[in-house]
Scaffold this motif. Structure first.
Motif, short mmCIF file in Angstrom:
data_model
loop_
_atom_site.label_atom_id
_atom_site.label_comp_id
_atom_site.label_asym_id
_atom_site.label_seq_id
_atom_site.Cartn_x
_atom_site.Cartn_y
_atom_site.Cartn_z
N SER A 170 0.82 -1.22 0.00
CA SER A 170 0.00 0.00 0.00
C SER A 170 0.85 1.26 0.00
O SER A 170 0.42 2.30 -0.50
N SER A 171 2.07 1.18 0.54
CA SER A 171 2.94 2.36 0.53
C SER A 171 3.48 2.66 -0.85
O SER A 171 3.86 3.80 -1.13
N GLY A 172 3.54 1.67 -1.69
CA GLY A 172 4.05 1.86 -3.04
C GLY A 172 5.56 1.94 -3.13
O GLY A 172 6.09 2.23 -4.21
N MET A 173 6.27 1.64 -2.04
CA MET A 173 7.72 1.75 -2.03
C MET A 173 8.42 0.39 -2.04
O MET A 173 9.64 0.32 -2.16
N GLU A 174 7.65 -0.67 -1.92
CA GLU A 174 8.25 -2.00 -1.91
C GLU A 174 7.24 -3.02 -2.42
O GLU A 174 6.05 -2.69 -2.58
N THR A 175 7.72 -4.23 -2.64
CA THR A 175 6.86 -5.31 -3.11
C THR A 175 7.07 -6.54 -2.25
O THR A 175 8.15 -6.76 -1.69
N LYS A 176 6.04 -7.36 -2.17
CA LYS A 176 6.11 -8.65 -1.50
C LYS A 176 6.29 -9.73 -2.56
O LYS A 176 5.54 -9.78 -3.54
N ALA A 177 7.28 -10.55 -2.35
CA ALA A 177 7.60 -11.61 -3.33
C ALA A 177 6.99 -12.92 -2.88
O ALA A 177 7.18 -13.36 -1.74
N LEU A 178 6.24 -13.56 -3.77
CA LEU A 178 5.60 -14.84 -3.51
C LEU A 178 6.01 -15.81 -4.62
O LEU A 178 5.76 -15.57 -5.80
N ALA A 179 6.65 -16.90 -4.24
CA ALA A 179 7.14 -17.87 -5.22
C ALA A 179 5.99 -18.73 -5.72
O ALA A 179 5.09 -19.12 -4.96
N TYR A 180 6.02 -19.04 -6.99
CA TYR A 180 5.02 -19.91 -7.61
C TYR A 180 5.50 -21.34 -7.51
O TYR A 180 6.62 -21.67 -7.94
N GLY A 181 4.66 -22.22 -6.98
CA GLY A 181 5.05 -23.62 -6.80
C GLY A 181 4.26 -24.60 -7.64
O GLY A 181 4.33 -25.81 -7.39
N GLY A 182 3.53 -24.13 -8.64
CA GLY A 182 2.74 -25.03 -9.48
C GLY A 182 3.53 -25.52 -10.68
O GLY A 182 4.75 -25.36 -10.79
N LEU A 183 2.79 -26.13 -11.61
CA LEU A 183 3.43 -26.67 -12.81
C LEU A 183 3.83 -25.53 -13.74
O LEU A 183 3.09 -24.55 -13.90
N PRO A 184 4.98 -25.63 -14.40
CA PRO A 184 5.43 -24.55 -15.31
C PRO A 184 4.76 -24.65 -16.67
O PRO A 184 5.41 -24.83 -17.70
N GLU A 185 3.47 -24.51 -16.69
CA GLU A 185 2.70 -24.55 -17.93
C GLU A 185 1.80 -23.34 -17.99
O GLU A 185 1.39 -22.78 -16.96
#
Length: 973
Positions: free
Chosen positions: A218-233
């Motif tokens: 919400s501050s617009g100064m940073e991001t939260k990183a979330l790794a994707y763990g599904g199939l690479p399709e």
């Protein structure tokens, strides 16, 4: 004739002398000269020829240099001078090479500091196509990437390595996902392998590629990183991103909760009051927790709902202190620390308390123990069903959830029964809705094609009124008279063409890799011609008809709309929703048909069955689109199932058995399948491999490949000795002894009644008595008593000799002799005949000597026999002497008999080996002759000398032991 000393003029320097006076080219010329060569050759040395007469004699002996006489003083001086020059050249070259090595090493150390020279890395190249929707930071520029991430709410970033095969494959999958969601999500990719780049120095990527979703705070100064763990399709990426765009669902009424429970196994409810503040306390953490949950469970088993109405929150017993509830299938849990917990704490609380009656098994694609951990807890019902990411419902999995709810409803709970009934109703409604969607989308597509055809005809007739244009402001410049319109003339008021081209682009997604880049680089609006004539914008043909599709979920916008009012935004959302549903229908049909289940018979009652037996089942689902190999290993052919790609299997690891549902999948058949397993009425499924039995001719050597179907047909043949190797294709030890088994089969292929075969123990299920604790295993099925089969002891080394000895224990004398004779070649047979002749002569001599000794013993016995009257008066010494004579007689007679028997065996061997082998000769051999022959052939037949020496030693030792007994008897006399 080679001479130790050769006169040379130095041309080519082949014979320049080294130190010690020996020519360099003749130091290793060969052995020293023999004694019959010239005596001068033994005494000649450099400089020893001082007279002209000796030089002429040497010239005559050589025959080549004699025609060019030279003074001895000049020759010797020239030779010594050449040797010195050659030695100086060699030393100079050696010194120069040493200087070059030292200088190059010092230069490398001074230029690089330390270590060897390293080739400079090539400059990075773009990884994605030029007109790609994915921004490619191929130089590893993290700063530029961060600026773009902070400008978008959601961003998907791929961290790749250009050389990685998985990264190269994922490139096109991400491109397809970008075509689907590029308007809502920013797509980027960065080369995190480039040496010296900022990305490589800042991030340590353990495995390429890595897919990360960045969420701007919400501050617009940073991001939260979330790794994707599904199939690479692409399909799974699209589903993941679609859920990330809408991670929360608004709960406007109490009736919305059952709708979420139908589509999801659990529901998380959060109450937030938006009346007092724009962003309530804890809402950001709740939103990030919903996104965080998707990275661990991309299938969407848990729904995250938001309640904003205080009355609805009161109906759910939600308040400010307990603002988060977890609604499970049989209970509801409250999170007491919701106000002070962050997103990670909320998601961890949900993960620890999540309880599902049926769930999906998610595999990462790498080697893992997911299946092992799932089946080790007890019997498991596996449902193979296609997990189509483009479809929101799955009829077979909904049936599995419905039956699992009834199976675990031990307390006859009305709440659980109602939810199971809702699931059954949703399956019947799902089929009706699917038919409506297909019909509406078909009409939508046909209308678009018809309108495009009309527009093409209209613009073709008015091509002279068109002009060339470009994308700068839409201004038109009249075309020159007589000019030809090269590009197609399109009406900008007809947006149908744009929509259809987007649909055609989605069709192009199924092309091969070689065609994708060409399609992606094509832009339908770049340098396109615009029509400048006045068009009727109010024409009904200019606006496409929106497909009318009945939605199963209630939209909040429809409830807030008043009667008689028009909301353009809501209308636009309805158009987009209809188009998106048609697009999902088309993409989903490419992956496979919809697996609908037809319930014809009334289902059986299994309510509470999981609590009345110790065979409680776990209910799991496996994606049949990606794990067909797992079904094949269990013996399930998914292509022949009804519905397609759907099957049910019960796996019991403790009993080492599994059971397959043979009937078509329905609620009645699946419930009956569960009941029959619980009562022990199912037969264990025997899996048979696909390989057919190999038929071998008698003239060739081969190993038959057996399956579970023909195993007993081959091994139970009367009169046949069958040797079977039980192996596994993934077993390293099995591969290592394969050559040993093949060597044994090649050695024994002359024996007609011995068959060699092998079977894949993992791909073929055999009865319990043929299950072995370790692989590989060699088992021998005897020719007649099949119940007395023997297994090779794995504590002994598996070598050709040990395996042959193990097999020979079940062979008859005829087969043993055949093997021995075929193993012994011509040279070996000559050695055996030679040793047999020597042994025969020795035995005849020993028999003669023993016979003479026996005669002397008999004569002494006759003299020592007393009369019957005086027998009682014999002294003790005479009595002992008489007993010794009797023992000596018995021993000599036994020795003579043994020696004559051996002599007879040797005569048989000589006759057998002196004529060609045939079956009649083999049958005429006695068993004793065979045993003696085997003793003779026990030595290594590879070399005749060794076999002959071993045979002679054994025969001499045996023959030498015979007279020793006679000598003992003679000494006793």
């Amino acid at each position: 004739m080679n001479m130790k000393r050769v006169i040379s003029n130095g041309a080519g320097m082949p014979d320049v002398e080294g130190e010690g006076g020996t020519p360099a080219g003749e130091r290793d010329a060969g052995p020293p000269p023999s004694s019959h060569q010239y005596q001068g050759e033994e005494t000649l040395a450099p400089g020893s020829l001082d007279t002209e007469e000796e030089e002429e004699e040497e010239g005559k002996s050589v025959g080549v240099e004699a025609t060019v006489p030279s003074p001895p003083t000049t020759t010797t001086t020239s030779q010594l001078f050449s040797a010195k020059i050659m030695l100086a050249c060699k030393l100079s070259l050696l010194f120069l090479a040493l200087v070059i090595v030292v200088q190059s090493s010092s230069w490398a150390i001074s230029s690089k500091g330390r270590g060897p020279l390293i080739r400079k890395t090539s400059s990075p190249q773009p990884f994605f196509p030029q007109h790609s929707l994915v921004t490619d930071f191929y130089t590893g520029d993290v700063e530029g990437l961060t600026e773009r991430l902070l400008a978008a709410d959601l961003s998907l970033v791929v961290y790749y390595a250009p050389w990685d095969r998985a990264s190269q494959t994922l490139r096109w999958e991400v491109e397809r996902a970008a075509q689907y969601h590029h308007e809502q999500i920013y797509f980027a990719a960065i080369n995190c392998w480039q040496p010296g780049s900022e990305c490589k120095s800042r991030y340590k990527i353990r495995k390429f590629p890595a897919i990360v979703l960045h969420v701007r705070t919400s501050s617009g100064m940073e991001t939260k990183a979330l790794a994707y763990g599904g199939l690479p399709e692409a399909a799974h990426l699209i589903r993941f991103l679609s859920r990330c765009l809408r991670p929360l669902t608004h709960i406007a009424a109490h009736a919305d909760l059952p709708r979420l429970q139908i589509d999801h196994s659990a529901v998380v409810l959060g109450y937030f009051d938006f009346t007092s503040t724009l962003v309530p306390r804890g809402f950001t953490s709740y939103y990030l927790a919903a996104l965080r949950w998707l990275q661990h469970e991309p299938a969407g088993a848990v729904a995250w709902g938001v309640v904003t109405n205080p009355q609805v929150a009161q109906a759910f017993t939600l308040n400010a202190s307990q603002s988060i509830h977890l609604v499970l299938w049989n209970t509801t849990l409250a999170f007491s620390d919701a106000g002070s917990s962050d997103s990670e704490g909320i998601s961890n609380w949900v993960a620890k308390r999540l309880d599902e009656t049926a769930s999906w098994l998610h595999f990462s694609g790498d080697k893992s123990q997911v299946m092992s951990r799932a089946t080790q807890e007890g019997p498991t019902l596996l449902l193979f069903s296609p997990d189509n990411p483009y479809r929101t419902t799955n009829d077979p999995f909904t049936l599995l959830r419905e039956l699992s709810l009834e199976y675990f409803n031990c307390n006859q709970s009305s709440r659980v029964s109602t939810l199971a009934r809702y699931l059954g109703t949703s399956r019947s409604r799902g089929r009706t809705l699917q038919r409506k969607v297909e019909k509406a989308c078909h009409s939508y597509l046909v209308e678009h094609l018809h309108m495009l055809h009309l527009s093409q005809q209209h613009h073709t007739s008015e091509a002279e009124r068109c002009c060339h244009g470009w994308e700068t402001g839409g201004e038109c410049t009249p075309a020159s008279e007589g000019g030809t319109v090269i590009q197609e003339c399109a009406n900008p008021n007809l947006q149908v063409r744009a929509n259809l081209l987007q649909h055609v682009k989605s069709l192009m997604m199924v092309l091969s890799d070689s065609c994708r880049e060409m399609v992606l680089q094509y832009s339908p609006w770049k340098d396109s011609s615009l029509c400048c004539h006045e068009a009727n914008t109010s024409s009904s043909s200019s606006t496409p008809t929106v497909p009318h599709i009945s939605m199963t979920k209630t939209h909040a916008g429809e409830k807030t709309r008043k009667a008689g009012q028009q909301d353009d935004h809501i209308e636009r959302l309805q158009v987009l929703a209809g188009e998106d549903q048609c697009k999902r229908l088309f993409q989903g049909s490419l992956l496979g048909p919809v697996p609908f289940i037809r319930d014809q018979n009334s289902p059986l009652d299994i309510t509470g069955l999981g609590c009345r037996t110790n065979k409680t089942l776990s209910f799991l689902a496996v994606d049949s689109l990606h794990h067909q190999d797992m079904a094949n290993r269990l013996g399930v052919n998914l292509s022949s199932r009804d519905p397609p790609n759907t099957a049910a299997v019960i796996v019991d690891v403790e009993r080492e058995a599994h059971f397959i549902l043979d009937a078509s999948l329905s609620k009645h058949t699946l419930a009956a399948f569960i009941l029959n397993y619980t009562h022990g009425l199912l037969d264990r499924t025997l899996v048979s491999g696909k390989k057919e039995m190999t038929h071998c001719d008698t003239s060739q050597m081969c190993i038959q490949e057996l399956t579970a179907e023909n195993y007993f047909k081959v091994t139970q043949q009367t009169g046949k000795t069958v040797v079977v190797l039980h192996y596994n294709s993934n077993c390293v030890a099995c591969s290592s002894i394969g050559h040993t088994f093949l060597t044994v089969a090649h050695t024994m292929h002359h024996i007609p009644d011995v068959t060699f075969a092998r079977i894949n123990a993992v791909g073929n299920t055999l009865p319990w008595h043929l299950h072995f604790t370790s692989l590989p295993t060699i088992i021998v099925h005897p020719p007649f008593r099949k119940s007395e089969s023997r297994v090779f002891d794995l504590t002994h080394p598996i070598t050709p000799a040990s395996v042959i000895s193990f097999i020979m224990a079940d062979l008859g004398p005829r087969h043993r002799l055949t093997l021995a004779l075929h193993a012994c070649g011509e040279q070996c047979q000559e050695g055996v005949l030679h040793e047999a002749a020597i042994a025969s002569t020795t035995l005849q001599h020993n028999i003669t000597v023993s016979t003479l000794r026996l005669q002397r013993v008999l004569e002494r016995l006759v003299k020592a026999v007393p009369s019957s009257q005086a027998a009682t008066d014999l002294h003790e010494h005479e009595q002992r002497h008489y007993e010794r004579l009797r023992r000596a007689k018995t021993r000599l007679m036994k020795d003579i008999k043994t020696q004559r028997k051996k002599l007879e065996h040797l005569n048989h061997i000589q006759k057998l080996l002196s004529r060609p082998l045939n079956q009649e000769a083999l049958d005429s051999m006695r068993v004793e002759s065979f045993n003696y022959l085997m003793e003779k052939l026990s030595a290594d037949p590879s070399s005749s000398s060794s076999s002959s020496s071993s045979s002679s030693s054994s025969s001499s030792s045996s023959s030498s032991q015979e007279p020793s007994n006679s000598d003992t008897a003679h000494e006793e006399l």
